[in-house]
Scaffold this active site. Sequence first.
Site, short mmCIF file in Angstrom:
data_model
loop_
_atom_site.label_atom_id
_atom_site.label_comp_id
_atom_site.label_asym_id
_atom_site.label_seq_id
_atom_site.Cartn_x
_atom_site.Cartn_y
_atom_site.Cartn_z
CE LYS A 14 50.96 43.17 58.66
NZ LYS A 14 50.90 44.66 58.27
CG ASN B 260 41.69 42.34 54.21
OD1 ASN B 260 40.83 41.76 54.77
ND2 ASN B 260 41.68 43.73 53.49
CG ASN B 261 49.53 39.78 55.72
OD1 ASN B 261 49.71 38.36 55.86
ND2 ASN B 261 50.59 40.14 55.10
NE ARG C 44 53.08 42.86 62.34
CZ ARG C 44 53.86 42.20 61.45
NH1 ARG C 44 54.39 40.86 61.48
NH2 ARG C 44 54.12 42.95 60.44
CE1 TYR D 8 61.45 44.66 50.95
CE2 TYR D 8 59.99 45.21 52.26
CZ TYR D 8 60.47 45.48 51.01
OH TYR D 8 60.13 46.12 50.31
CG ASP E 195 51.49 50.91 58.04
OD1 ASP E 195 51.07 50.22 57.38
OD2 ASP E 195 52.23 51.80 57.75
CB SER E 196 55.25 46.92 60.53
OG SER E 196 54.34 45.73 59.52
#
Length: 213
Positions: free
Chosen positions: A12, A8-9, A197, A161, A76-77
């Site tokens: 990303k 949902n990002n 990623r 970050y 997932d990160s």
Amino acid sequence: MQILVASNNPKKLAELRKIVAEAPELVDLADVEVIGTTDAPAYEEPVEDGRTFADNALIKARAGAKNTGLVTIADDSGLAVDELAGMPGVLSARWCGEHGNDAANNALLLAQLADVPDERRSCAFVSVCALVTPDGAEHVVEGRWEGQLLRSPRGENGFGYDPLFVPEAEIAQAGGIEQARSSAQLSPEEKNAASHRGKALAQLVPTLAELLR
């Protein structure tokens, strides 16, 4: 063929879409449509209660494939800080206790490392990407982006970050961390070419190409 990115990002999702779109192995790219969860049949999002990035990536990818019948990619990160024994890790997005509050997460991390000398501020962005097909085939890959943590945010791009993370390659090119660009100062193209990623997803491109064939 539709490929679901279980996220949902929007930032990303945009990164993942761009990486897939620029993959030279996907010669039949015109037949590929990458969609996010908002464009897929609705289903209840699973609880990400895994202990590792791989656990959570598989939880999300399995749920997407099962509920939509689509080939699903999930990422997932997070940030692994050596001084914190690999944390925030899987808790990166909710390190401050509130999910997705980037400013609060960054502020807490800086406070925790305030007295840590520069030579012990090494870290890495880690991404685990899982690809799951409707028939149950699973592929899991990992990418790492090594770097160091700044003492204050630098840059306006990216998310999470990124303003605190300076890649090792940037430090070497600038001759030191003082003049080096953070991840939040890189263009989307530069970030995708070097990021955790991008490295992880690139490993899934041959699998996608095989599925297309």
